[in-house]
Write a protein that holds these residues in place. Structure first.
Motif, PDB file in Angstrom:
ATOM      1  N   LYS A  92       0.833  -1.188   0.000  1.00 36.18           N
ATOM      2  CA  LYS A  92       0.000   0.000   0.000  1.00 36.18           C
ATOM      3  C   LYS A  92       0.872   1.243   0.000  1.00 36.18           C
ATOM      4  CE  LYS A  92      -3.917   0.020   2.244  1.00 36.18           C
ATOM      5  NZ  LYS A  92      -4.876   0.067   3.351  1.00 36.18           N
ATOM      6  N   LEU A  93       0.492   2.184  -0.824  1.00 38.46           N
ATOM      7  CA  LEU A  93       1.179   3.469  -0.841  1.00 38.46           C
ATOM      8  C   LEU A  93       0.548   4.388   0.197  1.00 38.46           C
ATOM      9  CD1 LEU A  93       1.484   4.085  -4.670  1.00 38.46           C
ATOM     10  CD2 LEU A  93       3.312   3.478  -3.104  1.00 38.46           C
ATOM     11  N   HIS A  94       1.319   5.329   0.650  1.00 40.15           N
ATOM     12  CA  HIS A  94       0.819   6.318   1.585  1.00 40.15           C
ATOM     13  C   HIS A  94      -0.247   7.160   0.885  1.00 40.15           C
ATOM     14  CE1 HIS A  94       0.939   9.669   4.473  1.00 40.15           C
ATOM     15  NE2 HIS A  94       1.344   8.734   5.328  1.00 40.15           N
ATOM     16  N   ARG A  95      -1.225   7.619   1.633  1.00 39.63           N
ATOM     17  CA  ARG A  95      -2.349   8.363   1.043  1.00 39.63           C
ATOM     18  C   ARG A  95      -1.904   9.648   0.367  1.00 39.63           C
ATOM     19  NH1 ARG A  95      -6.918   7.645   5.708  1.00 39.63           N
ATOM     20  NH2 ARG A  95      -7.294   5.433   5.304  1.00 39.63           N
ATOM     21  N   SER A  96      -0.905  10.307   0.914  1.00 41.29           N
ATOM     22  CA  SER A  96      -0.425  11.543   0.294  1.00 41.29           C
ATOM     23  C   SER A  96       0.226  11.252  -1.061  1.00 41.29           C
ATOM     24  CB  SER A  96       0.559  12.256   1.215  1.00 41.29           C
ATOM     25  OG  SER A  96       1.718  11.461   1.423  1.00 41.29           O
ATOM     26  N   VAL A  97       0.933  10.144  -1.155  1.00 43.82           N
ATOM     27  CA  VAL A  97       1.562   9.761  -2.419  1.00 43.82           C
ATOM     28  C   VAL A  97       0.497   9.446  -3.464  1.00 43.82           C
ATOM     29  CG1 VAL A  97       3.048   8.026  -3.508  1.00 43.82           C
ATOM     30  CG2 VAL A  97       3.654   8.950  -1.274  1.00 43.82           C
ATOM     31  N   VAL A  98      -0.560   8.759  -3.051  1.00 46.89           N
ATOM     32  CA  VAL A  98      -1.653   8.433  -3.972  1.00 46.89           C
ATOM     33  C   VAL A  98      -2.329   9.707  -4.473  1.00 46.89           C
ATOM     34  CG1 VAL A  98      -3.907   7.297  -4.131  1.00 46.89           C
ATOM     35  CG2 VAL A  98      -2.020   6.156  -2.986  1.00 46.89           C
ATOM     36  N   THR A  99      -2.511  10.680  -3.590  1.00 46.62           N
ATOM     37  CA  THR A  99      -3.137  11.946  -3.978  1.00 46.62           C
ATOM     38  C   THR A  99      -2.300  12.669  -5.028  1.00 46.62           C
ATOM     39  OG1 THR A  99      -4.129  12.140  -1.794  1.00 46.62           O
ATOM     40  CG2 THR A  99      -3.998  14.150  -3.099  1.00 46.62           C
ATOM     41  N   ILE A 100      -1.004  12.721  -4.834  1.00 43.19           N
ATOM     42  CA  ILE A 100      -0.135  13.399  -5.796  1.00 43.19           C
ATOM     43  C   ILE A 100      -0.103  12.626  -7.117  1.00 43.19           C
ATOM     44  CG2 ILE A 100       2.228  14.175  -6.240  1.00 43.19           C
ATOM     45  CD1 ILE A 100       2.502  14.601  -3.202  1.00 43.19           C
ATOM     46  N   ILE A 101      -0.106  11.312  -7.059  1.00 39.21           N
ATOM     47  CA  ILE A 101      -0.131  10.504  -8.281  1.00 39.21           C
ATOM     48  C   ILE A 101      -1.437  10.731  -9.045  1.00 39.21           C
ATOM     49  CG2 ILE A 101      -0.239   8.125  -9.129  1.00 39.21           C
ATOM     50  CD1 ILE A 101       1.815   7.396  -7.007  1.00 39.21           C
ATOM     51  N   GLN A 102      -2.543  10.903  -8.338  1.00 40.22           N
ATOM     52  CA  GLN A 102      -3.812  11.189  -9.008  1.00 40.22           C
ATOM     53  C   GLN A 102      -3.766  12.517  -9.752  1.00 40.22           C
ATOM     54  OE1 GLN A 102      -6.496  10.934  -5.699  1.00 40.22           O
ATOM     55  NE2 GLN A 102      -6.865   8.730  -6.001  1.00 40.22           N
ATOM     56  N   ARG A 122      -3.082  13.487   3.771  1.00 34.61           N
ATOM     57  CA  ARG A 122      -3.789  13.632   2.494  1.00 34.61           C
ATOM     58  C   ARG A 122      -4.247  15.080   2.297  1.00 34.61           C
ATOM     59  NH1 ARG A 122      -8.274   9.476   0.744  1.00 34.61           N
ATOM     60  NH2 ARG A 122      -6.516   8.544  -0.309  1.00 34.61           N
ATOM     61  N   GLY A 123      -4.684  15.724   3.357  1.00 31.71           N
ATOM     62  CA  GLY A 123      -5.106  17.126   3.264  1.00 31.71           C
ATOM     63  C   GLY A 123      -3.948  18.047   2.886  1.00 31.71           C
ATOM     64  N   ARG A 124      -2.800  17.812   3.490  1.00 32.00           N
ATOM     65  CA  ARG A 124      -1.626  18.623   3.146  1.00 32.00           C
ATOM     66  C   ARG A 124      -1.163  18.337   1.725  1.00 32.00           C
ATOM     67  NH1 ARG A 124       1.752  18.217   8.813  1.00 32.00           N
ATOM     68  NH2 ARG A 124       0.351  19.553   9.989  1.00 32.00           N
ATOM     69  N   ALA A 125      -1.298  17.100   1.284  1.00 31.35           N
ATOM     70  CA  ALA A 125      -0.944  16.772  -0.102  1.00 31.35           C
ATOM     71  C   ALA A 125      -1.874  17.493  -1.071  1.00 31.35           C
ATOM     72  CB  ALA A 125      -1.001  15.268  -0.327  1.00 31.35           C
ATOM     73  N   ARG A 126      -3.151  17.586  -0.729  1.00 29.06           N
ATOM     74  CA  ARG A 126      -4.088  18.327  -1.578  1.00 29.06           C
ATOM     75  C   ARG A 126      -3.742  19.808  -1.618  1.00 29.06           C
ATOM     76  NH1 ARG A 126      -9.454  15.286   0.594  1.00 29.06           N
ATOM     77  NH2 ARG A 126      -9.238  13.431  -0.697  1.00 29.06           N
ATOM     78  N   ILE A 127      -3.336  20.354  -0.481  1.00 30.79           N
ATOM     79  CA  ILE A 127      -2.922  21.759  -0.447  1.00 30.79           C
ATOM     80  C   ILE A 127      -1.683  21.962  -1.317  1.00 30.79           C
ATOM     81  CG2 ILE A 127      -1.979  23.564   1.056  1.00 30.79           C
ATOM     82  CD1 ILE A 127      -3.853  22.496   3.249  1.00 30.79           C
ATOM     83  N   ILE A 128      -0.732  21.046  -1.229  1.00 29.99           N
ATOM     84  CA  ILE A 128       0.482  21.126  -2.045  1.00 29.99           C
ATOM     85  C   ILE A 128       0.125  21.061  -3.527  1.00 29.99           C
ATOM     86  CG2 ILE A 128       2.576  19.869  -2.691  1.00 29.99           C
ATOM     87  CD1 ILE A 128       2.842  19.146   0.312  1.00 29.99           C
TER      88      ILE A 128
END
Length: 140
Positions: free
Chosen positions: A7-17, A91-97
């Protein structure tokens, strides 16, 4: 057959999306909408406005793709460097990034579009190079 994937970390999945959306937009807008008609007719037939819009779209998506790869690399580095601090990049911080990278990516092409469209600085002649054909070969 059982397949067990990691499993990938949720933040990594968000950036990949976000990176997948950027690549999809590149394929649909730049290659199919702007390059293919010019390739078939061997000249630019879509007008000067769409010529400047295509140049700005290319700049936007190329910049966004580069920034998202940098964000992905940085987040994976931080996750490997400090594995016990998994809450450092949520995941929220990844979305902000990702939102900030999209915002930064819009600035340069918007200025470029206004300068080209209002000042007619860029020539809309289509010159096909080896890179243009190599980008279109997978579509054929």
């Amino acid at each position: 057959i059982k397949y067990k994937a990691f499993k990938l970390h949720r933040s990594v999945v968000t950036i990949i999306q976000h990176l997948a959306v950027c690549d999809l937009l590149w394929s649909l807008l730049v290659i199919l909408l702007f390059k293919l008609p010019a390739l078939l007719t061997e000249k630019w037939i879509l007008g000067t406005f769409l010529c400047h819009l295509s140049a700005s779209t290319r700049h936007l998506l190329w910049t966004e793709s580069t920034l998202l790869v940098c964000a992905l690399t940085t987040s994976k580095y931080l996750l490997l460097r400090r594995p016990l601090r998994g809450t450092l990049i949520t995941r929220g911080r990844a979305r902000i990034i990702c939102t900030l990278t999209w915002g930064c990516s819009f600035c340069v092409p918007a200025a470029n579009f206004l300068a080209n469209h209002l000042g007619h600085l860029e020539n809309c002649d289509v010159s096909f190079t080896r890179t243009t054909y190599s980008a279109l070969i997978p579509l054929l």
